[in-house]
Scaffold this active site. Structure first.
Site, PDB file in Angstrom:
ATOM      1  N   TYR A 442       0.807  -1.238   0.000  1.00 31.97           N
ATOM      2  CA  TYR A 442       0.000   0.000   0.000  1.00 31.97           C
ATOM      3  C   TYR A 442       0.840   1.289   0.000  1.00 31.97           C
ATOM      4  O   TYR A 442       2.037   1.226   0.147  1.00 31.97           O
ATOM      5  CB  TYR A 442      -1.094  -0.017   1.055  1.00 31.97           C
ATOM      6  CG  TYR A 442      -0.790  -0.108   2.526  1.00 31.97           C
ATOM      7  CD1 TYR A 442       0.466   0.055   3.056  1.00 31.97           C
ATOM      8  CD2 TYR A 442      -1.846  -0.355   3.407  1.00 31.97           C
ATOM      9  CE1 TYR A 442       0.675  -0.016   4.424  1.00 31.97           C
ATOM     10  CE2 TYR A 442      -1.638  -0.431   4.782  1.00 31.97           C
ATOM     11  CZ  TYR A 442      -0.373  -0.249   5.279  1.00 31.97           C
ATOM     12  OH  TYR A 442      -0.183  -0.319   6.624  1.00 31.97           O
ATOM     13  N   GLU A 443       0.173   2.390  -0.246  1.00 35.84           N
ATOM     14  CA  GLU A 443       0.840   3.694  -0.466  1.00 35.84           C
ATOM     15  C   GLU A 443       1.802   3.628  -1.652  1.00 35.84           C
ATOM     16  O   GLU A 443       2.838   4.287  -1.648  1.00 35.84           O
ATOM     17  CB  GLU A 443       1.596   4.154   0.783  1.00 35.84           C
ATOM     18  CG  GLU A 443       0.785   4.229   2.048  1.00 35.84           C
ATOM     19  CD  GLU A 443      -0.405   5.161   1.965  1.00 35.84           C
ATOM     20  OE1 GLU A 443      -0.452   6.000   1.056  1.00 35.84           O
ATOM     21  OE2 GLU A 443      -1.309   5.023   2.813  1.00 35.84           O
TER      22      GLU A 443
END
Lengths: 598, 598
Positions: A442-443
């Site tokens: 994620y990110e």
């Protein structure tokens, strides 16, 4: 059951002895008076909170997970999570590095990051609730209108409300240019927002009386692609001009994801059915505004893996000293016991030291980057602010990808120390592996980070920022080049620094002819750059340790730092040799695989 | 939802074109008549069973797990598992490579291993129920009395009963010398066995009317340590001389482990409270008898990771072609779509090809080793039997550790291709990562495998067996050294073969002075040896593919094999450069870490 001891001494070492943060604060009017005692006292209290309040909820949170009530769209979080959050708020922790004008304590970002390392060690899933709030705070602080700031920042600072970031949709994650959520002007300055978001961490819960969603959406006349995305603030409950809570805004949690890890965090599908929001920043400039959150969030994700690496290491170390199994190859060590503790075995030590070194390296880099963020924001000298900003931009994808990949290696190694018991939930080790796994995704996936590093941050300015980092290494060589004791630590870093120049130029040249060469090399390149950064960090730590020992210190703490640095350069750093080879092997063997990938 | 297509063509390629197994069978009277059509027909049917019967139960089995009734000590397995087992029995699959004298079909072991690759792809947790049975069959076949064989082997062959192996106890896993379970002679030739076992896979279930436990325990007068361990067969229900089922034997499941993966398999704590058993093999020679099971089981564990690597690859490939996200760096590829499928991105291809190459290499090595087992057991020439036994002993720890570590790398890479969706259970990818994780641990951790390889199999006979493997490479060089088209595949293997001699001698010499040097180098050494074995396999596969293409074949299958081999040598094999460096970095940086591991 796992245990956790906040690594206060290690943090203090990096903060005060290696980077001398309070010296650096003197050039930042906002932080000029922050002294070491204050920092240490804050971190000691923070460590107590982490170890005593959220750590005991880590395994139970994983087991219980979150539940959605399909009628009310409300989410129940694991037992104790809400109460822990209340304690967190009562302790004033959300306000730690927020601006005093909104009720914050105004402490440096670097202190906040140390708090978060410990929170992440204790309970990553829980920590994401306040963590995302802080991201929302920063985006609103940087891009919100005065009214938005006045309405939301005090509540986010106190922790009375929490925040989220709503980017992903079912058909788009990395490629936000594809997003479809629509925002139509109501005519009164607000917007009616409709669409479906997924993977919204901390997207719903009962901790607070309101949740402040930051939502990416398209205006009716928006250009296609990523240049037509705007950012909106969409509260769960509408907020009156006086800050009072009004009616429910139609932004509902419609499903919770069943995930590999971070079960205690509510990962929500959110449905917006004409939810009312206000614009943050300029129309169609939402991605840029969101990137304020994203950059901080990427450092934060690296911090999550640092936390997991540390706690996994601590527990594997306890087990390795305790578990009796086989005799040492070099002769019985525990004659009074029926077998030797497994820490006598070289490969068990290798697994433990891998985690120890990756934790120490990550902590140093995290503190270094966080101090750069403080300098970027508060240093009196504009050139320092600019240089700091560039350097942290260069290092951010490294922190995000290298530290999370190392977290994967480390948590798996620590789990492996436990043998079959590592695979059993009650020991807690496999949870660290599962929780860490999302950090690589994620990110921005770690592949995306590598393209950001090589394509944008390095080749994007012809290696100018990389050269700035190289100068730091040059400075260290100049300072310590004649110190024979430092040679084992400086030689490999200096060598790699030189190699990097050639290596980068070579890939840049190939990439100029064929952009797929950049894509083919980027992941290996980022790991090499990661070792350059870690190598520099270990050399800096060794420098301090050697000095202390030369000054007569007999504290085994400094010996430990030297042992860790030696291990790092002998057993982890040398992977750069293979990585540079595979990066140089180019894109052809990847792209000419149509038959193999038919 | 994941899909699975049995890789029949890939298996046939390795069986018939690379290793020409039916030619080899001609020197084994038992298998002389087994022809390619029979093998292919059997594997096609096996593939149908795997894809249609057990594969659809994989995710539901993971979600449901197993439940223990604390009153009856009976275990409920996930929905459909029992019925699938009945179909497996009705199809005659347990009997595939069992001896005809016990009702078996007498097919070669190598065919059975191909069946198991597919079963493992489809559902590792389910496959462990019949898989452990087969291990019990082999141990009894090799060491049982005539009466034991008569009682148990027909029922294990038909699948009417299943078997287990009961080794581990709470305080001992790797170090079986510490085990405490006691066996007291009753006086009638049977033994009363008392103790506690843990981590017993498939230890309880309702599939069959009986379960045949093979249990390690100590006789009253047994010497201490590993030389005082005996093997017993302990049925869940006592068995009359006529094979009839009698009263319940007090060997009870007292707990089920909560695990990271393989949830569908019942991992039991078993309590033996004077359970009646009979001795298998000689008193105090139980470990040797158990090792018959263990060696086959270690090949079997490698086969589990091969299966998971293959199915993870297949699903990541489908997703990479389907998921639209961003444009190719080298220019738009799918002009009619809103974005390009992610397979255009070099690093996505790298992740996919990593799994593809590790599956292809593992399959070739698995088939090669299984054929060696068939030769060891059935070849007419004693020297061939002996050489085959030695070679498979050398390669077994490589199959177990290298293939399972590669399975870890591959399943994680395939999960990563899915981005955030890889972390979500319904896509099935994270389960492959979790299920694979145990393969690196059980049947001897991968560290134990590396010590077995370097300490026992290589240095234990001064590299004699390794030289035999080296001769195979020499033979390939002699055959193909002048073939320019083969040079890219042969050069790296020949180079590494030469390096290995020096590398091994060096570690052996250091290990002679300090045994910890062996322990410090072993894990890296095994990975280097793994690449030597895989490199040889890829060269053999490329050799066949090049010949077919030279003969005019336009089948893209052969092109695919060349592309995979090229990728392997360019992007995976080069890690040997770093591994030899870190192995050579020795034990000192590991053993002198007392302060860092305080």
């Amino acid at each position: 059951m796992p245990t956790y001891t906040p690594p206060l001494r290690d943090m203090q070492f990096v903060l005060h002895e290696v980077f001398q943060v309070t010296e650096a604060f003197k050039a930042m009017p906002r932080h000029a008076d922050v002294d070491a005692d204050t920092i240490n006292a804050v971190l000691e209290e923070a460590g107590k909170f982490a170890a005593e309040v959220t750590f005991p909820l880590n395994i139970s949170g994983d087991t219980e997970g979150c539940q959605l009530d399909n009628q009310t769209h409300e989410v129940t979080t694991p037992k104790g999570f809400k109460e822990a959050y209340q304690q967190y708020v009562e302790g004033g922790w959300p306000a730690l590095s927020c601006e005093p004008e909104y009720g914050g304590q105004g402490l440096p970002f670097v202190v906040n990051q140390c708090l978060y390392e410990m929170l992440n060690s204790a309970n990553q899933a829980w920590t994401m609730y306040p963590g995302l709030s802080h991201g929302a705070y920063e985006a609103l602080h940087a891009h919100g209108t005065d009214e938005q700031k006045k309405l939301y920042l005090p509540k986010l600072t106190s922790g009375e409300w929490t925040g989220t970031m709503c980017l992903t949709e079912p058909h788009c994650g990395t490629d936000l240019g594809l997003l479809r959520t629509k925002a139509e002007p109501v005519g009164d300055g607000t917007y009616r927002i409709t669409g479906n978001k997924i993977f919204i961490s901390a997207g719903e819960h009962g901790f607070t009386s309101n949740i402040v969603h930051l939502v990416l959406a398209r205006l009716p006349d928006a250009p296609k692609g990523s240049k037509g995305i705007s950012l909106f603030v969409v509260p769960k409950f509408k907020v009156g001009a006086d800050g009072s809570i009004g009616e429910r805004n139609p932004i509902y949690c419609t499903a919770l994801e069943h995930k590999m890890g971070i079960h205690g965090n509510a990962t929500c599908a959110l449905s917006l059915d004409g939810a009312i929001g206000t614009l943050v920043g300029q129309p169609n400039k939402g991605l840029a505004a969101m990137f304020v959150m994203m950059n901080a969030a990427r450092l934060g994700v690296g911090n999550q893996s640092l936390g997991l690496t540390e706690v996994a290491f601590q527990n594997a170390l306890v087990y390795a000293k305790d578990r009796l199994q086989m005799r040492s190859l070099s002769g019985t060590k525990a004659k009074d016991k029926e077998a030797d503790p497994i820490i006598v075995h070289p490969d068990v030590r290798k697994m433990l030291m891998t985690a120890r070194a990756y934790a120490d390296g990550a902590r140093a880099l995290q503190v270094y980057c966080s101090l750069l963020v403080d300098q970027e924001q508060h240093h009196t000298d504009e050139k320092v602010r600019k240089d700091s900003a560039e350097l942290v931009a260069l290092l951010t994808p490294i922190v995000k990808a290298f530290v999370t990949d190392n977290g994967h290696i480390s948590t798996n190694a620590c789990m492996q120390v436990f043998g079959g018991h590592g695979f059993i939930k009650e020991w807690g080790m496999e949870q660290y592996v599962r929780d860490n796994r999302i950090n690589m995704i994620y990110e921005g996936t770690n592949t995306v980070q590598s393209l950001d590093l090589l394509g944008r941050k390095v080749l994007g300015n012809q290696g100018a920022t990389l050269k700035k980092f190289g100068k730091l290494i040059g400075q260290l060589v100049a300072e310590e080049g004649v110190n024979e004791a430092m040679s084992e630590f400086i030689t490999p870093v200096a060598w790699l620094g030189e190699q990097m120049t050639k290596f980068t130029t070579e890939i840049g040249f190939k990439g100029f002819q064929n952009p797929d060469e950049v894509g083919a090399a980027a992941v290996d390149y980022l790991r090499v750059a990661g070792h350059l950064a870690f190598g520099y960090m270990f050399a800096r730590m060794a420098q301090v340790a050697l000095r202390k020992i030369a000054e007569g210190s007999e504290d085994p703490f400094y010996t430990a730092k030297l042992q860790t640095a030696r291990f790092y350069f002998a057993k982890l750093f040398p992977e750069v040799h293979s990585l540079m080879r595979t990066a140089r092997a180019g894109s052809k063997v990847l792209m000419e695989t149509d038959a193999a990938l038919a």
